[in-house]
Design a protein around this motif. Structure first.
Motif, PDB file in Angstrom:
ATOM      1  N   VAL A 108       5.273  10.488   9.954  1.00 38.39           N
ATOM      2  CA  VAL A 108       4.164   9.709   9.401  1.00 38.39           C
ATOM      3  C   VAL A 108       4.376   9.443   7.906  1.00 38.39           C
ATOM      4  O   VAL A 108       4.092   8.361   7.410  1.00 38.39           O
ATOM      5  CB  VAL A 108       2.813  10.409   9.692  1.00 38.39           C
ATOM      6  N   SER A 110       6.203  -3.781   3.324  1.00 34.06           N
ATOM      7  CA  SER A 110       5.561  -2.977   4.371  1.00 34.06           C
ATOM      8  C   SER A 110       6.597  -2.451   5.348  1.00 34.06           C
ATOM      9  O   SER A 110       7.384  -3.226   5.885  1.00 34.06           O
ATOM     10  CB  SER A 110       4.525  -3.831   5.122  1.00 34.06           C
ATOM     11  N   GLN A 111       6.592  -1.149   5.564  1.00 36.79           N
ATOM     12  CA  GLN A 111       7.487  -0.562   6.554  1.00 36.79           C
ATOM     13  C   GLN A 111       7.100  -1.049   7.942  1.00 36.79           C
ATOM     14  O   GLN A 111       7.935  -1.569   8.672  1.00 36.79           O
ATOM     15  CB  GLN A 111       7.398   0.970   6.472  1.00 36.79           C
ATOM     16  N   SER A 112       5.822  -0.882   8.281  1.00 34.23           N
ATOM     17  CA  SER A 112       5.367  -1.203   9.645  1.00 34.23           C
ATOM     18  C   SER A 112       5.247  -2.702   9.875  1.00 34.23           C
ATOM     19  O   SER A 112       5.392  -3.175  10.996  1.00 34.23           O
ATOM     20  CB  SER A 112       4.004  -0.559   9.897  1.00 34.23           C
ATOM     21  N   GLY A 113       4.941  -3.425   8.816  1.00 33.83           N
ATOM     22  CA  GLY A 113       4.674  -4.859   8.974  1.00 33.83           C
ATOM     23  C   GLY A 113       3.322  -5.130   9.604  1.00 33.83           C
ATOM     24  O   GLY A 113       3.006  -6.264   9.964  1.00 33.83           O
ATOM     25  N   GLU A 146       0.207  14.557   0.952  1.00 32.22           N
ATOM     26  CA  GLU A 146      -0.006  14.233   2.364  1.00 32.22           C
ATOM     27  C   GLU A 146       0.646  15.241   3.300  1.00 32.22           C
ATOM     28  O   GLU A 146       0.170  15.437   4.418  1.00 32.22           O
ATOM     29  CB  GLU A 146       0.428  12.803   2.697  1.00 32.22           C
ATOM     30  N   VAL A 154      -1.580   1.656   9.349  1.00 31.73           N
ATOM     31  CA  VAL A 154      -3.011   1.528   9.101  1.00 31.73           C
ATOM     32  C   VAL A 154      -3.381   0.077   9.415  1.00 31.73           C
ATOM     33  O   VAL A 154      -3.382  -0.787   8.552  1.00 31.73           O
ATOM     34  CB  VAL A 154      -3.330   1.917   7.646  1.00 31.73           C
ATOM     35  N   SER A 175       6.289   8.330   4.808  1.00 29.65           N
ATOM     36  CA  SER A 175       7.412   7.411   4.643  1.00 29.65           C
ATOM     37  C   SER A 175       8.459   8.010   3.706  1.00 29.65           C
ATOM     38  O   SER A 175       8.133   8.465   2.613  1.00 29.65           O
ATOM     39  CB  SER A 175       6.865   6.111   4.061  1.00 29.65           C
ATOM     40  N   GLN A 187      13.595   0.092   0.942  1.00 28.83           N
ATOM     41  CA  GLN A 187      12.822  -0.886   0.150  1.00 28.83           C
ATOM     42  C   GLN A 187      13.429  -1.032  -1.245  1.00 28.83           C
ATOM     43  O   GLN A 187      13.562  -2.136  -1.775  1.00 28.83           O
ATOM     44  CB  GLN A 187      11.359  -0.438   0.060  1.00 28.83           C
ATOM     45  N   LEU A 236       2.398  11.873  -4.075  1.00 31.56           N
ATOM     46  CA  LEU A 236       1.821  11.428  -2.792  1.00 31.56           C
ATOM     47  C   LEU A 236       2.422  12.223  -1.637  1.00 31.56           C
ATOM     48  O   LEU A 236       1.707  12.686  -0.743  1.00 31.56           O
ATOM     49  CB  LEU A 236       2.074   9.930  -2.588  1.00 31.56           C
ATOM     50  N   LYS A 237       3.748  12.409  -1.653  1.00 32.18           N
ATOM     51  CA  LYS A 237       4.413  13.148  -0.566  1.00 32.18           C
ATOM     52  C   LYS A 237       3.856  14.560  -0.486  1.00 32.18           C
ATOM     53  O   LYS A 237       3.557  15.052   0.600  1.00 32.18           O
ATOM     54  CB  LYS A 237       5.934  13.226  -0.775  1.00 32.18           C
ATOM     55  N   CYS A 260       0.849  -1.198   0.000  1.00 33.49           N
ATOM     56  CA  CYS A 260       0.000   0.000   0.000  1.00 33.49           C
ATOM     57  C   CYS A 260       0.885   1.249   0.000  1.00 33.49           C
ATOM     58  O   CYS A 260       2.003   1.224   0.507  1.00 33.49           O
ATOM     59  CB  CYS A 260      -0.847   0.055   1.269  1.00 33.49           C
ATOM     60  N   GLY A 261       0.329   2.343  -0.500  1.00 33.86           N
ATOM     61  CA  GLY A 261       0.956   3.669  -0.389  1.00 33.86           C
ATOM     62  C   GLY A 261       2.370   3.694  -0.935  1.00 33.86           C
ATOM     63  O   GLY A 261       2.668   3.189  -2.029  1.00 33.86           O
ATOM     64  N   THR A 262       3.265   4.282  -0.155  1.00 37.45           N
ATOM     65  CA  THR A 262       4.658   4.418  -0.579  1.00 37.45           C
ATOM     66  C   THR A 262       5.291   3.056  -0.839  1.00 37.45           C
ATOM     67  O   THR A 262       6.082   2.891  -1.777  1.00 37.45           O
ATOM     68  CB  THR A 262       5.435   5.196   0.510  1.00 37.45           C
ATOM     69  N   SER A 263       4.949   2.074  -0.030  1.00 37.31           N
ATOM     70  CA  SER A 263       5.504   0.727  -0.237  1.00 37.31           C
ATOM     71  C   SER A 263       5.045   0.168  -1.582  1.00 37.31           C
ATOM     72  O   SER A 263       5.780  -0.564  -2.256  1.00 37.31           O
ATOM     73  CB  SER A 263       5.061  -0.207   0.892  1.00 37.31           C
TER      74      SER A 263
HETATM   75  C1  F6R Z   1       2.962   7.497   2.788  1.00 40.48           C
HETATM   76  C2  F6R Z   1       2.816   6.443   3.768  1.00 40.48           C
HETATM   77  C3  F6R Z   1       1.790   5.395   3.512  1.00 40.48           C
HETATM   78  C4  F6R Z   1       2.379   4.015   3.782  1.00 40.48           C
HETATM   79  C5  F6R Z   1       1.274   2.938   3.654  1.00 40.48           C
HETATM   80  C6  F6R Z   1       1.840   1.540   3.830  1.00 40.48           C
HETATM   81  O1  F6R Z   1       3.956   8.397   3.137  1.00 40.48           O
HETATM   82  O2  F6R Z   1       3.497   6.411   4.761  1.00 40.48           O
HETATM   83  O3  F6R Z   1       1.282   5.490   2.220  1.00 40.48           O
HETATM   84  O4  F6R Z   1       3.409   3.784   2.876  1.00 40.48           O
HETATM   85  O5  F6R Z   1       0.299   3.161   4.625  1.00 40.48           O
HETATM   86  O6  F6R Z   1       2.427   1.376   5.069  1.00 40.48           O
HETATM   87  P1  F6R Z   1       3.411   0.180   5.372  1.00 40.48           P
HETATM   88  O7  F6R Z   1       4.611   0.356   4.522  1.00 40.48           O
HETATM   89  O8  F6R Z   1       3.716   0.316   6.840  1.00 40.48           O
HETATM   90  O9  F6R Z   1       2.672  -1.086   5.049  1.00 40.48           O
END
Ligand code: F6R
Length: 625
Positions: free
Chosen positions: A418, A367-370, A505, A622, A420, A427, A501-502, A320-323
């Motif tokens: 917040v 995913s950054q957060s996992g 947001e 999220v 990324s 990544q 996107l950057k 999702c998103g940046t990932s």
């Molecule tokens: C944008 C941003 C979001 C995340 C997205 C996925 O700056 O931070 O678009 O990239 O919510 O999050 P992860 O990588 O944690 O799965």
């Protein structure tokens, strides 16, 4: 489900913005809770509260607004000392932001104290049921029913643990709870269902948090609770059971993060600090994995599935998103370098598609957060259909890292801003390494030039960062624009999407990212003096085509800000402003072209007066759909 959720509830449910901390040990819990809550501030919240077992009773303090207001209120309360405590930052869902609605919440007898992340979907029915049984409520929250429900089972002379299990059976929704039973001050209870909760393991003390960043500086050893698990935490140990009351094994994971990484240092914002960590995160992700002289990429995390990977016929990237945008760069890399057909899907869409799964497909979650709920659901779906799943994850031990069969960690350290930024670069690094790794499985003998250049990328990132003030000046010029178009092609097409996107947001400016070749199919109609274009146009195999697109914009008086390669004189004839980056090979360009775009969004956001570390309506992870 009890009725429909209102908009506020939906937003908070979607982003799960609240934060939980807990402590049991030999120290005074108050400063630990306050510092933990401060570390979670980036998630966004409107009120905060703590409950501490002190002098044989639980004392609760809450306030509306920032954690420092709560901290100031507690400054003179020297008697508020205790070795067991829980804390919470709340983002209002059920009931307005107020002291009454702030967590912790309690029961009629003030025995049980609860903080909660998530949404209890059947709270209305449960509240009615409990009111009919004589319970009275102080707040408008869904959380308060939890303490009353446990109390209700305790009235039947059940022990606390049985009452807790019985209460959980009645609750529907997504939740993470931290609970104190004041009759048993030697235990802190933690419960998780679809909302993350992590136990920090210390010496003669243990911690609890909804996000491991709240534990930094306290312990590096953590246990991630899994869905449907209940943790009983004492100062000397942790015992975990599932909802069927069976003991479950717990694995201690070591976090690599340190305190310095989680602090702003001399930077005004985490976002800027994290952009400036760009070169380091590439190095961290490469460390021990790349030996360019030997043309060797070693990815220990993939060794266990190496044989299976050799048979890969198709890759699915889910994120999702940046990932997701990093995944789009990955698509070009895997197709060009590994020669494997690749598709990238928004995880949120993939989970509802009728995908004809083919054998020998491998799914990669980024995913950054996992903890992103959609990505997790997508990977679970792939797994259920017999597909090998891999993870590219930053947070060690997180749910996606655990649920994928193998994977590669980014090692970018905690990303607190917040938006990324540094995670994207790490990544890209892992994706490049993976593409080379898979190319070997596919029989390709050398990627020497690519690997040689990859090692030089950190230095080139530093060169770009040393010219950040140039981007700042241009941000001043463009800061009042209402719209922006970002254009790129091939490897820089996903970068255009990420740049847009950057800006959206962080600066709340409407921005669209487009493949420059698509301009003539619609967006060109918008071009005029009032629509600036950010053109990503380094010298490469497609730059001539990009130049033609820019001519079309210029002919229509559209202002152009170009990201171009040092020494490219032609671009200055076309663009109103140019930011030059060092030359690199095409597959690695996104590492360099994205940095000025991250800086641009940062400077415009701050110049417009926004809190770029906590953009409105957004949260870092999220964790609920
Ligand atoms: C944008 C941003 C979001 C995340 C997205 C996925 O700056 O931070 O678009 O990239 O919510 O999050 P992860 O990588 O944690 O799965």
């Amino acid at each position: 489900m009890s009725g429909k959720l209102n908009l506020m509830q939906k937003v908070a449910n979607l982003y799960n913005m609240c934060g939980i901390v807990g402590y049991i040990g030999e120290e005074n819990s108050l400063p630990i809770l306050i510092n933990g809550l401060k570390a979670l501030e980036y998630r966004g919240y409107d009120s905060a509260g703590i409950a501490i077992f002190s002098n044989n009773k639980v004392k609760v303090r809450k306030s509306v607004g920032e954690v420092k207001i709560l901290e100031n209120d507690l400054k003179d309360q020297t008697s508020l000392v205790g070795h067991l405590g829980i804390g919470h930052t709340r983002w209002a869902t059920h009931g307005a932001p107020s002291v009454i609605n702030a967590h912790p919440h309690s029961d009629c007898t003030r025995r049980i104290f609860v903080v909660h992340n998530g949404i209890i979907e059947n709270y209305k029915e449960l509240k009615k049921y409990l009111q009919n049984r004589g319970h009275s409520f102080l707040s408008n929250t869904d959380t308060e029913i939890v303490s009353h429900l446990i109390e209700d089972f305790l009235r039947e002379k059940k022990d606390f643990k049985t009452a807790l299990f019985d209460a959980l059976k009645m609750i529907k929704g997504a939740y993470a709870f931290a609970i104190i039973d004041s009759k048993n001050p030697d235990t802190l209870y933690a419960v998780r269902l679809s909302s993350p909760l992590v136990i920090g393991v210390g010496k003669h003390e243990n911690f609890l948090a909804s996000d491991p960043s709240a534990l930094i500086g306290k312990t590096k050893d953590v246990i991630y609770l899994k869905d449907g698990e209940i943790g009983e935490i004492t100062k000397g140990g942790v015992s975990i059971t599932n909802l069927r009351k069976q003991k479950t094994p717990s694995e201690i994971v070591r976090l690599e993060w340190d305190l310095e990484q989680a602090q702003k240092g001399n930077y005004p914002h985490f976002m800027l600090k994290e952009i400036f960590e760009g070169a380091e995160v590439v190095l961290y992700a490469l460390r021990g994995r790349l030996r360019s002289k030997e043309n060797l990429v070693k990815l220990g995390g993939l060794e266990q599935v190496a044989e299976k990977l050799k048979e890969t016929k198709r890759l699915l990237i889910l994120a999702c998103g940046t990932s997701y945008y990093a995944g789009l760069v990955g698509e070009y890399l895997f197709e060009e370098i590994s020669k494997i057909p690749t598709e990238v899907h928004f995880a949120s869409e993939f989970r509802y598609r009728e995908e004809p799964f083919e054998k020998k497909t491998v799914a990669i979650a980024i995913s950054q957060s996992g903890e992103t709920a959609d990505t997790l659901a997508a990977i679970r779906k792939a797994k259920k259909n017999g597909i090998l799943t891999l993870g590219i994850v930053n947070t060690v031990g997180s749910t996606i890292a655990r649920e994928t069969e193998a994977g590669v960690y980014n090692h970018a350290g905690p990303e607190i801003g917040v938006a990324s930024t540094k995670a994207f670069l790490s990544q890209l690094t892992v994706l490049t390494l993976m593409a080379v790794y898979l190319s070997k499985s596919n029989g390709k003998s050398s990627n020497h030039a690519l690997l040689y250049e990859l090692e030089r990328i950190p230095e080139k990132i530093r060169t770009i960062l040393s010219k950040a003030s140039e981007v700042e000046k241009l941000a001043e010029k463009y800061k009042n624009c209402d719209n922006f178009l970002f254009l790129g092609r091939r490897y820089n097409y996903p970068v255009a999407l990420e740049g847009a996107l950057k800006l959206k947001e962080i600066s709340y400016i409407h921005a669209e990212g487009y493949g420059a070749g698509e301009m003539k199919h619609g967006p060109i109609a918008m071009i005029c003096e009032k629509l600036p274009t950010m053109a990503i146009v380094p010298q490469n195999s497609i730059s001539e085509k990009m130049f033609s697109n820019l001519e079309e914009i210029k002919a229509r008086k559209g202002p152009i800000f170009a990201i171009a390669t040092e020494g490219d004189e032609g671009i200055e004839m076309l663009a109103d402003n140019v930011f030059f980056i060092p030359k690199t090979i095409e597959p690695l360009e996104p590492f360099l072209t994205v940095i000025p775009l991250q800086l641009f969004a940062y400077y415009i956001g701050t110049k417009r007066g926004f809190n770029v570390d906590k953009p409105r309506n957004l949260a870092k992870s999220v964790t609920v759909e």
